[in-house]
Design an enzyme around this catalytic site. Sequence first.
Site, PDB file in Angstrom:
ATOM      1  N   HIS A   1       0.885  -1.098  -0.124  1.00  0.00           N
ATOM      2  CA  HIS A   1       0.166  -0.025  -0.166  1.00  0.00           C
ATOM      3  C   HIS A   1       0.895   1.292  -0.019  1.00  0.00           C
ATOM      4  CE1 HIS A   1      -3.374   2.393   0.640  1.00  0.00           C
ATOM      5  NE2 HIS A   1      -3.773   2.224   1.818  1.00  0.00           N
TER       6      HIS A   1
ATOM      7  N   HIS B   1      -1.524  -1.937  -9.562  1.00  0.00           N
ATOM      8  CA  HIS B   1      -2.632  -1.356  -8.898  1.00  0.00           C
ATOM      9  C   HIS B   1      -3.791  -2.233  -8.651  1.00  0.00           C
ATOM     10  CE1 HIS B   1      -5.260   1.642  -6.930  1.00  0.00           C
ATOM     11  NE2 HIS B   1      -3.978   2.228  -6.595  1.00  0.00           N
TER      12      HIS B   1
ATOM     13  N   ASP C   1       3.084   6.184  -7.081  1.00  0.00           N
ATOM     14  CA  ASP C   1       4.423   5.972  -6.100  1.00  0.00           C
ATOM     15  C   ASP C   1       5.631   5.623  -6.728  1.00  0.00           C
ATOM     16  OD1 ASP C   1       3.172   7.030  -4.004  1.00  0.00           O
ATOM     17  OD2 ASP C   1       2.092   4.822  -3.627  1.00  0.00           O
TER      18      ASP C   1
HETATM   19  N1  ACO Z   1       5.444  -6.905 -10.386  1.00  0.00           N
HETATM   20  C1  ACO Z   1       5.170  -8.316 -10.838  1.00  0.00           C
HETATM   21  N2  ACO Z   1       3.806  -9.062 -11.125  1.00  0.00           N
HETATM   22  C2  ACO Z   1       2.851  -8.455 -10.652  1.00  0.00           C
HETATM   23  C3  ACO Z   1       2.622  -7.091  -9.924  1.00  0.00           C
HETATM   24  C4  ACO Z   1       4.277  -6.478  -9.752  1.00  0.00           C
HETATM   25  N3  ACO Z   1       4.313  -5.190  -9.218  1.00  0.00           N
HETATM   26  N4  ACO Z   1       1.701  -6.586  -9.531  1.00  0.00           N
HETATM   27  C5  ACO Z   1       0.913  -7.493  -9.844  1.00  0.00           C
HETATM   28  N5  ACO Z   1       1.678  -8.630 -10.512  1.00  0.00           N
HETATM   29  C6  ACO Z   1       1.008  -9.900 -11.245  1.00  0.00           C
HETATM   30  C7  ACO Z   1       0.360 -10.894  -9.828  1.00  0.00           C
HETATM   31  O1  ACO Z   1       1.633 -11.855  -9.907  1.00  0.00           O
HETATM   32  C8  ACO Z   1      -0.676 -11.360 -10.835  1.00  0.00           C
HETATM   33  O2  ACO Z   1      -0.185 -12.371 -11.488  1.00  0.00           O
HETATM   34  P1  ACO Z   1      -0.851 -13.723 -11.746  1.00  0.00           P
HETATM   35  O3  ACO Z   1      -2.270 -13.317 -12.638  1.00  0.00           O
HETATM   36  O4  ACO Z   1       0.095 -14.573 -12.758  1.00  0.00           O
HETATM   37  O5  ACO Z   1      -1.063 -14.275 -10.483  1.00  0.00           O
HETATM   38  C9  ACO Z   1      -1.123 -10.315 -11.651  1.00  0.00           C
HETATM   39  O6  ACO Z   1      -0.288  -9.541 -11.709  1.00  0.00           O
HETATM   40  C10 ACO Z   1      -2.376  -9.847 -10.734  1.00  0.00           C
HETATM   41  O7  ACO Z   1      -1.818  -9.360  -9.244  1.00  0.00           O
HETATM   42  P2  ACO Z   1      -2.625  -9.206  -7.980  1.00  0.00           P
HETATM   43  O8  ACO Z   1      -1.639  -9.504  -6.905  1.00  0.00           O
HETATM   44  O9  ACO Z   1      -3.785 -10.075  -8.242  1.00  0.00           O
HETATM   45  O10 ACO Z   1      -3.261  -7.708  -8.090  1.00  0.00           O
HETATM   46  P3  ACO Z   1      -3.540  -7.081  -6.789  1.00  0.00           P
HETATM   47  O11 ACO Z   1      -4.914  -6.143  -7.279  1.00  0.00           O
HETATM   48  O12 ACO Z   1      -3.883  -8.039  -5.644  1.00  0.00           O
HETATM   49  O13 ACO Z   1      -2.573  -6.257  -6.379  1.00  0.00           O
HETATM   50  C11 ACO Z   1      -0.826  -4.473  -5.950  1.00  0.00           C
HETATM   51  C12 ACO Z   1      -2.152  -4.847  -6.679  1.00  0.00           C
HETATM   52  C13 ACO Z   1      -0.762  -5.184  -4.202  1.00  0.00           C
HETATM   53  C14 ACO Z   1      -0.712  -2.984  -6.068  1.00  0.00           C
HETATM   54  C15 ACO Z   1       0.250  -5.184  -6.793  1.00  0.00           C
HETATM   55  O14 ACO Z   1       0.195  -4.817  -7.963  1.00  0.00           O
HETATM   56  C16 ACO Z   1       1.584  -5.029  -6.119  1.00  0.00           C
HETATM   57  O15 ACO Z   1       2.181  -5.707  -5.256  1.00  0.00           O
HETATM   58  N6  ACO Z   1       2.381  -3.988  -6.776  1.00  0.00           N
HETATM   59  C17 ACO Z   1       3.645  -3.406  -6.182  1.00  0.00           C
HETATM   60  C18 ACO Z   1       3.528  -2.772  -5.047  1.00  0.00           C
HETATM   61  C19 ACO Z   1       3.129  -1.528  -5.276  1.00  0.00           C
HETATM   62  O16 ACO Z   1       3.442  -0.747  -6.075  1.00  0.00           O
HETATM   63  N7  ACO Z   1       1.989  -0.909  -4.556  1.00  0.00           N
HETATM   64  C20 ACO Z   1       1.344   0.527  -4.640  1.00  0.00           C
HETATM   65  C21 ACO Z   1       0.025   0.577  -5.028  1.00  0.00           C
HETATM   66  S1  ACO Z   1      -0.223   2.110  -5.256  1.00  0.00           S
HETATM   67  C22 ACO Z   1      -0.601   2.765  -3.642  1.00  0.00           C
HETATM   68  O17 ACO Z   1      -0.858   2.252  -2.667  1.00  0.00           O
HETATM   69  C23 ACO Z   1      -0.682   4.271  -4.095  1.00  0.00           C
END
Ligand code: ACO
Length: 433
Positions: free
Chosen positions: A266, A307, A365
């Site tokens: 987050h 996201h 971010d």
């Molecule tokens: N790097 C690599 N793979 C990713 C990433 C990433 N940053 N984000 C998502 N994926 C992949 C997942 O592994 C998943 O793959 P799959 O379908 O083969 O299993 C797919 O994309 C979907 O991801 P989910 O985890 O289901 O997406 P979710 O909505 O749960 O997660 C999140 C969103 C937590 C933001 C995620 O993208 C992440 O961890 N990003 C990195 C952390 C980040 O930048 N967070 C900031 C959010 S913005 C904020 O708070 C202002």
Amino acid sequence: MMDSKKAKLTLANGTTIDLPIIEGSLGKPAIDISALSENGYVTYDPGFMSTASCDSSITFIDGEKSILLHRGYPIEQLAEQCDFLDVSYLLLNGELPNESEKNAYVGEIKKHYLLHDQLNSVFKGFRRDAHPMAVMAAVVASKSAFYFDEMNVYNRNHRRLSANRLIAKVPSIAAWSYLYNLGRPFNYPRNDLGYAANFLNMLFSSPTQAYHLNPILVRAFERILILHADHEQNASTSTVRLVGSSGANPFACIAAGIASLWGPAHGGANEATLKMLQEIKNENRINEYIERAKDKTDSFRLMGFGHRVYRNKDPRAEIMRKTCHEVLSELGLENDSIFKLAMKLEKIALEDEYFVEKKLYPNVDFYSGIVMRALGIPNSMFTAVFALARTAGWIAHWNEMFLDDNLKIGRPRQIYKGKTQRNVPSGRNVSKY
Ligand code: ACO
């Protein structure tokens, strides 16, 4: 099955339940499933991917179309034409302030700028190397010990006073959390400065050295605050609502929001992004990290990408990207190695099949960390700045919750998978004490 007014759910035993459909002013319609529990069922939705937890009139997001509106106004216009206190007033009150409302609001916030002097001792109880987010969460919670007896959360005026106190005092709490790390004296807020400039001045000035406020950098920081002010029912806002639904003290609710925000999935993402860039260090190693992000056996994720709601571009990211270029050009940092590395990573990830297919774009971010680093804000303060900005949204949602006639204490259900009922073995030794 669904018609325009209600959905029908047919259970395995043939019972059919009518479920009303609720339409908002924008966005997907919702199926009201509250009748299910009377029929012996609960719903299961890990991560609340399909669950609306409340009605809200504050923020609208269309993640497919990259739209973010606060009270109907697009984020792009707010970031360009407003300051942070305009936006915080808007979130709380529903309208942008006119000139006299703005003057009154700014005056009210400045009236509450100072922290109680006794808070100095609360800060001094921490280790010098404590993370600013840990200190912030604890100090904000400790304010509930200062303001509790006259606080009735069901009283509109009391809520307004708490909102103003929180918006006014959080900048000092955030700045002091960092100054304490450095062993520097606590700087006091200055009423002659705007909200963003006042924070930067508290963070960077010292009794022996004034801080030069560069208008381009102050405006860039103000934009960071505006872009992070609210984002509807995210993890920390939902936490604030859940804690607040029990009638808890508002300072305690915001402290819970800060705790939730701290996580790297987050608000911790901006700090994690910078750490990742510093770890990659060299452009030659980008591919290695991209491959790790794609590898399902590796828990590594590319920080600052993806996201939960934006399955297309994050509209805030484009504004921050532009701001990032303005700041680096103003400071002559275009050749900064971390910035060049970030731009290379951005380009490669945007072209990589895995990221393109999963629509994993850089989020706000990814860029805000780079801007803050250029402003001289240390990594450990990135999430604290996010918390400072998000306090406006948290308090607006907390206040809105009490205007809802359907307000109930938040209490999710569960699917129990533990042991079924059994007896404690007889003959156990029971302590004599
Ligand atoms: N790097 C690599 N793979 C990713 C990433 C990433 N940053 N984000 C998502 N994926 C992949 C997942 O592994 C998943 O793959 P799959 O379908 O083969 O299993 C797919 O994309 C979907 O991801 P989910 O985890 O289901 O997406 P979710 O909505 O749960 O997660 C999140 C969103 C937590 C933001 C995620 O993208 C992440 O961890 N990003 C990195 C952390 C980040 O930048 N967070 C900031 C959010 S913005 C904020 O708070 C202002």
